[in-house]
Design an enzyme around this catalytic site. Sequence first.
Site, PDB file in Angstrom:
ATOM      1  N   PHE A 150      44.299  42.234  31.502  1.00 18.27           N
ATOM      2  CA  PHE A 150      45.033  41.968  30.266  1.00 18.27           C
ATOM      3  C   PHE A 150      46.449  41.468  30.478  1.00 18.27           C
ATOM      4  CE2 PHE A 150      46.695  46.250  31.083  1.00 18.27           C
ATOM      5  CZ  PHE A 150      48.033  46.077  30.750  1.00 18.27           C
ATOM      6  N   LYS A 174      35.308  35.786  32.247  1.00 21.47           N
ATOM      7  CA  LYS A 174      35.203  37.008  31.430  1.00 21.47           C
ATOM      8  C   LYS A 174      36.632  37.487  31.197  1.00 21.47           C
ATOM      9  CE  LYS A 174      35.186  41.038  31.064  1.00 21.47           C
ATOM     10  NZ  LYS A 174      36.158  41.732  30.150  1.00 21.47           N
ATOM     11  N   GLU A 177      38.985  42.185  27.325  1.00 18.46           N
ATOM     12  CA  GLU A 177      38.649  42.383  25.904  1.00 18.46           C
ATOM     13  C   GLU A 177      39.893  42.679  25.072  1.00 18.46           C
ATOM     14  OE1 GLU A 177      37.994  44.187  28.476  1.00 18.46           O
ATOM     15  OE2 GLU A 177      37.509  46.276  28.047  1.00 18.46           O
ATOM     16  N   SER A 227      42.242  46.612  37.923  1.00 17.88           N
ATOM     17  CA  SER A 227      42.617  47.865  38.580  1.00 17.88           C
ATOM     18  C   SER A 227      41.793  48.074  39.857  1.00 17.88           C
ATOM     19  CB  SER A 227      42.371  49.026  37.620  1.00 17.88           C
ATOM     20  OG  SER A 227      40.990  49.076  37.314  1.00 17.88           O
ATOM     21  N   CYS A 282      51.362  43.459  38.539  1.00 16.68           N
ATOM     22  CA  CYS A 282      50.902  44.043  39.793  1.00 16.68           C
ATOM     23  C   CYS A 282      51.960  43.882  40.879  1.00 16.68           C
ATOM     24  CB  CYS A 282      49.605  43.394  40.229  1.00 16.68           C
ATOM     25  SG  CYS A 282      49.814  41.652  40.559  1.00 16.68           S
ATOM     26  N   GLU A 376      49.709  54.266  40.322  1.00 19.30           N
ATOM     27  CA  GLU A 376      50.212  53.100  39.593  1.00 19.30           C
ATOM     28  C   GLU A 376      50.531  53.537  38.162  1.00 19.30           C
ATOM     29  OE1 GLU A 376      47.419  49.825  38.870  1.00 19.30           O
ATOM     30  OE2 GLU A 376      49.093  48.437  39.121  1.00 19.30           O
TER      31      GLU A 376
HETATM   32  P1  NAD Z   1      40.950  46.799  34.371  1.00 18.63           P
HETATM   33  O1  NAD Z   1      40.476  47.037  35.743  1.00 18.63           O
HETATM   34  O2  NAD Z   1      40.841  47.887  33.378  1.00 18.63           O
HETATM   35  O3  NAD Z   1      40.149  45.557  33.728  1.00 18.63           O
HETATM   36  C1  NAD Z   1      39.999  44.337  34.427  1.00 18.63           C
HETATM   37  C2  NAD Z   1      38.704  43.667  33.987  1.00 18.63           C
HETATM   38  O4  NAD Z   1      37.606  44.523  34.332  1.00 18.63           O
HETATM   39  C3  NAD Z   1      38.636  43.439  32.481  1.00 18.63           C
HETATM   40  O5  NAD Z   1      38.085  42.170  32.238  1.00 18.63           O
HETATM   41  C4  NAD Z   1      37.723  44.573  31.988  1.00 18.63           C
HETATM   42  O6  NAD Z   1      36.969  44.211  30.870  1.00 18.63           O
HETATM   43  C5  NAD Z   1      36.804  44.818  33.180  1.00 18.63           C
HETATM   44  N1  NAD Z   1      36.362  46.216  33.278  1.00 18.63           N
HETATM   45  C6  NAD Z   1      37.006  47.324  32.811  1.00 18.63           C
HETATM   46  N2  NAD Z   1      36.306  48.442  33.134  1.00 18.63           N
HETATM   47  C7  NAD Z   1      35.198  48.039  33.803  1.00 18.63           C
HETATM   48  C8  NAD Z   1      34.096  48.720  34.406  1.00 18.63           C
HETATM   49  N3  NAD Z   1      33.995  50.038  34.365  1.00 18.63           N
HETATM   50  N4  NAD Z   1      33.165  47.980  35.033  1.00 18.63           N
HETATM   51  C9  NAD Z   1      33.269  46.656  35.096  1.00 18.63           C
HETATM   52  N5  NAD Z   1      34.285  45.940  34.543  1.00 18.63           N
HETATM   53  C10 NAD Z   1      35.238  46.626  33.912  1.00 18.63           C
HETATM   54  O7  NAD Z   1      42.447  46.261  34.485  1.00 18.63           O
HETATM   55  P2  NAD Z   1      43.473  45.958  33.316  1.00 18.63           P
HETATM   56  O8  NAD Z   1      43.908  47.251  32.720  1.00 18.63           O
HETATM   57  O9  NAD Z   1      42.953  44.891  32.419  1.00 18.63           O
HETATM   58  O10 NAD Z   1      44.680  45.292  34.155  1.00 18.63           O
HETATM   59  C11 NAD Z   1      45.666  46.046  34.803  1.00 18.63           C
HETATM   60  C12 NAD Z   1      45.344  46.246  36.252  1.00 18.63           C
HETATM   61  O11 NAD Z   1      45.171  44.992  36.891  1.00 18.63           O
HETATM   62  C13 NAD Z   1      46.466  46.939  37.014  1.00 18.63           C
HETATM   63  O12 NAD Z   1      45.914  47.881  37.878  1.00 18.63           O
HETATM   64  C14 NAD Z   1      47.120  45.808  37.786  1.00 18.63           C
HETATM   65  O13 NAD Z   1      47.797  46.199  38.960  1.00 18.63           O
HETATM   66  C15 NAD Z   1      45.934  44.969  38.094  1.00 18.63           C
HETATM   67  N6  NAD Z   1      46.318  43.609  38.424  1.00 18.63           N
HETATM   68  C16 NAD Z   1      46.271  43.261  39.736  1.00 18.63           C
HETATM   69  C17 NAD Z   1      46.668  41.991  40.122  1.00 18.63           C
HETATM   70  C18 NAD Z   1      46.669  41.612  41.574  1.00 18.63           C
HETATM   71  O14 NAD Z   1      46.963  40.481  41.865  1.00 18.63           O
HETATM   72  N7  NAD Z   1      46.357  42.499  42.491  1.00 18.63           N
HETATM   73  C19 NAD Z   1      47.076  41.063  39.159  1.00 18.63           C
HETATM   74  C20 NAD Z   1      47.084  41.447  37.824  1.00 18.63           C
HETATM   75  C21 NAD Z   1      46.697  42.730  37.468  1.00 18.63           C
END
Ligand code: NAD
Length: 485
Positions: A150, A174, A177, A227, A282, A376
């Site tokens: 997000f 994808k 959401e 994450s 991140c 985090e």
């Molecule tokens: P998230 O992991 O909750 O969601 C990421 C994606 O995974 C979304 O599209 C979501 O719909 C999907 N998802 C969520 N739960 C799932 C599950 N159980 N099974 C399969 N897919 C699932 O992350 P977020 O809250 O949207 O974003 C924040 C996180 O992203 C933070 O931890 C941040 O550090 C990380 N991030 C990392 C980088 C990097 O370069 N390392 C860059 C941007 C964000």
Amino acid sequence: MKYPPVQNYIDGEFVNAGSQRKFDIISPIDGNQLSIVPMSTAKDLEAAVSSAKAAFAIWSKFPIKERVQVFFRYKYLLEKNLKELAELVQEENGKTYDEAVAEIEKSIELTEFACSLPQLVTGEILEVSRGVECRTEHVPLGIVASIVPFNFPCMVPNWTLPNAIALGNCMILKPSEKVPLTAARLAMLLKEAGLPDGVFNIVNGDGEIVEAICDHPAINAVSFVGSTRVAKIVYQRAAHHFKRVLALGGAKNHLVVLPDAKEDLTAQNVTASMTGCAGQRCMAASAMVGVGKIDHIIQKICEEAKKIVPGKNLGAVISKEAQERIERYITEAEQQGASILVDGRGAKVEGKEKGTYVGPTVIDHVRPDMAIAREEIFGPVLSIMRTETIDEAIAIENKNPYGNAASVFTQNGGYARYVIEKASAGMIGVNVGVPVPREPFSFGGWNESKFGVGDITGKSSIEFWTKLKKSTTKWNPEAGVNWMS
Ligand code: NAD
């Protein structure tokens, strides 16, 4: 609702998803509902895969120089629509307008890199024996998927889509959401730029559709950003189905501040890093390790932090749950004996009472064993730990399981070099709070911040989005040495 319900984008058209399951899209700025987004099913994915499959047969045959023409036009459209895109990002994500503009500008830079790919993906050719030539070329993988978080609704999709598509693949995106509106707008711009239907598709949804993507036999590669918890699930599940996977996870970035650091520069950089995008980056500074006598710098950081005002130069955090989670971490640290120097709990913005804000928070005397030091937080919170030596500071950084970024603030080149060598992170800053490598350098962390080989952007992405074809040819029947027969 300000916007009509979000639809999937398949074969160049916006279409309804099959499922009745929906997710409300709430603007973090003021709590108003913007739209609803459908949770797609495996059947919706099947439609996206069929469209991508048909498109791949044509798109992959275009020479790369023709493919990138679409991205020259897309870059121009990003520029032309910058203001509107920035407003949309701001609305659905909650960051400030200036931060949203910076995100679109970064997307433009990423697209510029994709436009340069024809100059970078040339193969190799050599006469390895008389009349015998070996040659390599980068060949697209086929149908690929990109699953995004997000926090950067425009930039993170643009980490993958211009490069993957310019290199000849067809993509299924994808979006998160929580922020699917910007992705839909990008689809419209790609169509306007002349991208053939089916080359780029969007399926909306949550974990269910992500699992379907990981399992689908026709999808050749999966890129994930989010994450660490989900990165591990996606990495394992997609690899189990023999896909190429690169999964970027969460982070806990440490800033080592030495007593000789320039006071103003350090305070400004540390504060900008911890509060930028409301700490939802991140690459955000989350833990600071102060070495020796650094009270003067901490005082300056607090002064800088107090200039950051929610709703003015500090955006909202993504949701009420996120706001409550961040505040819980602060309260827990306080109960465990840490000192709250600047307290962002209970932040309110006049006229936007339902907005989800957390003010800048600086916490001193945090111990490495506290949850706020280890986990985090993803909010505008800086936890300060104190050590007597650089080695103790490095030991704290090394012990954290993540490895996206680490920075050192000092005027001493030798110390800076020492930290660069010893820090256990993929991206290191010296007097830089957010050490994001810009194109053509690649972006990617280490340890639990990334699963898979290579990085997501820059030249490294060429290896991820293509496979190497090696051909050996012999045309000279008179060749003296005929070891090939
Ligand atoms: P998230 O992991 O909750 O969601 C990421 C994606 O995974 C979304 O599209 C979501 O719909 C999907 N998802 C969520 N739960 C799932 C599950 N159980 N099974 C399969 N897919 C699932 O992350 P977020 O809250 O949207 O974003 C924040 C996180 O992203 C933070 O931890 C941040 O550090 C990380 N991030 C990392 C980088 C990097 O370069 N390392 C860059 C941007 C964000």
